[in-house]
Each structure stands twice: as C-alpha cells, then as structure tokens.
Scaffold this active site. Sequence first.
Site, mmCIF file in Angstrom:
data_model
loop_
_atom_site.group_PDB
_atom_site.id
_atom_site.type_symbol
_atom_site.label_atom_id
_atom_site.label_comp_id
_atom_site.label_asym_id
_atom_site.label_seq_id
_atom_site.Cartn_x
_atom_site.Cartn_y
_atom_site.Cartn_z
ATOM 1 N N LYS A 45 33.881 -7.883 -37.084
ATOM 2 C CA LYS A 45 34.040 -8.077 -38.492
ATOM 3 C C LYS A 45 34.800 -9.353 -38.804
ATOM 4 O O LYS A 45 34.635 -9.942 -39.866
ATOM 5 C CB LYS A 45 34.797 -6.902 -39.115
ATOM 6 C CG LYS A 45 34.110 -5.578 -39.060
ATOM 7 C CD LYS A 45 34.990 -4.509 -39.718
ATOM 8 C CE LYS A 45 34.385 -3.143 -39.496
ATOM 9 N NZ LYS A 45 35.253 -2.083 -39.999
ATOM 10 N N GLY A 46 35.670 -9.769 -37.903
ATOM 11 C CA GLY A 46 36.593 -10.856 -38.194
ATOM 12 C C GLY A 46 35.981 -12.182 -38.574
ATOM 13 O O GLY A 46 36.567 -12.944 -39.324
ATOM 14 N N GLU A 101 32.660 -17.273 -34.059
ATOM 15 C CA GLU A 101 33.705 -16.298 -33.735
ATOM 16 C C GLU A 101 34.991 -16.664 -34.474
ATOM 17 O O GLU A 101 35.280 -17.841 -34.671
ATOM 18 C CB GLU A 101 33.923 -16.308 -32.216
ATOM 19 C CG GLU A 101 35.023 -15.428 -31.698
ATOM 20 C CD GLU A 101 34.731 -13.950 -31.769
ATOM 21 O OE1 GLU A 101 34.650 -13.433 -32.896
ATOM 22 O OE2 GLU A 101 34.616 -13.305 -30.715
ATOM 23 N N ASP A 105 41.213 -15.052 -27.859
ATOM 24 C CA ASP A 105 42.481 -14.757 -27.183
ATOM 25 C C ASP A 105 42.257 -14.919 -25.675
ATOM 26 O O ASP A 105 42.381 -16.005 -25.155
ATOM 27 C CB ASP A 105 42.945 -13.327 -27.498
ATOM 28 C CG ASP A 105 43.369 -13.148 -28.930
ATOM 29 O OD1 ASP A 105 44.307 -13.828 -29.357
ATOM 30 O OD2 ASP A 105 42.768 -12.310 -29.625
ATOM 31 N N PHE A 154 50.394 -13.266 -33.450
ATOM 32 C CA PHE A 154 49.388 -12.334 -33.979
ATOM 33 C C PHE A 154 49.026 -12.800 -35.389
ATOM 34 O O PHE A 154 49.853 -12.773 -36.288
ATOM 35 C CB PHE A 154 49.918 -10.896 -34.006
ATOM 36 C CG PHE A 154 48.813 -9.896 -34.192
ATOM 37 C CD1 PHE A 154 48.212 -9.308 -33.100
ATOM 38 C CD2 PHE A 154 48.355 -9.576 -35.462
ATOM 39 C CE1 PHE A 154 47.173 -8.394 -33.267
ATOM 40 C CE2 PHE A 154 47.323 -8.673 -35.641
ATOM 41 C CZ PHE A 154 46.727 -8.085 -34.539
ATOM 42 N N ARG A 167 42.458 -8.546 -43.929
ATOM 43 C CA ARG A 167 41.268 -9.402 -43.871
ATOM 44 C C ARG A 167 41.080 -10.199 -45.157
ATOM 45 O O ARG A 167 40.547 -11.294 -45.141
ATOM 46 C CB ARG A 167 40.000 -8.561 -43.647
ATOM 47 C CG ARG A 167 39.869 -7.946 -42.290
ATOM 48 C CD ARG A 167 38.487 -7.299 -42.142
ATOM 49 N NE ARG A 167 38.436 -6.359 -41.044
ATOM 50 C CZ ARG A 167 38.262 -6.694 -39.766
ATOM 51 N NH1 ARG A 167 38.162 -7.951 -39.417
ATOM 52 N NH2 ARG A 167 38.214 -5.754 -38.839
#
Length: 181
Positions: A45-46, A101, A105, A154, A167
């Site tokens: 979803k990101g 994308e 990470d 993060f 989001r």
Amino acid sequence: MNKMNCDLAALLFDEFRIQSRVREIGMQITQEYKDKVPILVGILKGGFMFLADLCRSISIPVELDFLAISSYGKEASSSGVVKIRKDIDLDITGRDVIIVEDIVDTGLSLQYIKEYLSKHSPATLKTCVLLDKPAAHKIDVSFDYVGFEIGNEFIVGYGLDYNEQYRNLPYLGILKEELYK
C-alpha cells in the site's frame, strides 16, 4: 494542531521538497522512455501516493498496475518473509517495467519483487524508490531512480504507515520511537 503531527519526532521532507524530487524523476523517466510505453508497477500500500504523483509527472503514455506484498504485518521491522497479497493484472512479457516502491529497508522485499517479476520475462525491469535506507540493507541492492537517501529512522507519511496509520500525511516525518518500540 493535528494529533499525527504530535507523534513525529521530526519533519524529514515537506510537501514541496517531495513534489520537486518526484517531478525530477518523472522528467528523467520521460526522457529515457520517450519512444516507449512503460508499465509502472506500484507496490501497495505504501507506494500509492508516490506512484500517483510520479505518473502525473511523466509526460509520455504509461500503463499502471499494482502488486501488493506483505513482509511487516503489524511490526515496525520486516519479518523477512514476503507474501504476495495482490498479483499484477497486465501481461508484462516483452514490456518495459518500472517497479515503483515507497521505501527500501533491508532490500529483501525488493529483491523478491524483482525476481518474481523477472519470471514474467519483461524486456527491461527497472526500480524507482522514493526512500532508500542504506544502513538497513541486508543485501546489496541498486536502483535506477531514487528520491532520497535517508538514515535508519522509522518514517511515516506520504503513503508510509505504522500499523495502518499516518499514510495520509502529505509529508514525510520520523515517528517518535516510543510509539513503535
């Protein structure tokens, strides 16, 4: 003040900086694919916000598709086990494909996606990532287009979440550590 803003330790990139960089990447893709119709495969979803803005900044025809994977679950770090939640719908055989994308990470998820899509025999397969965290890489990864290189914080906002929240922030921020540890 927005409660979500209070959950941030710091603002990383504001809306203007994000949009400027996305436009630069879009112009680069436009030049490199000027006589082609690439397929942008957004990773859900990101990556949905980045993909939406990126495709609007490309001034040649493109096709869109989506692949949904999961490697985080409800955790703050990747489990290392990648599962496909939604497969692509378009036939990418012999086509130029760009994976879009949100963040890299460890690099393990992107490696899995590249290997998976390569099995569909695209003519070319490139990667476009908004955020790269080199300090978190567990494998050697490379990208064709990178928005920003960041530290090992993060990050939330602009499509990136923690436990399905944040989001909808229009910028990127560093989430306070006490909220996810």
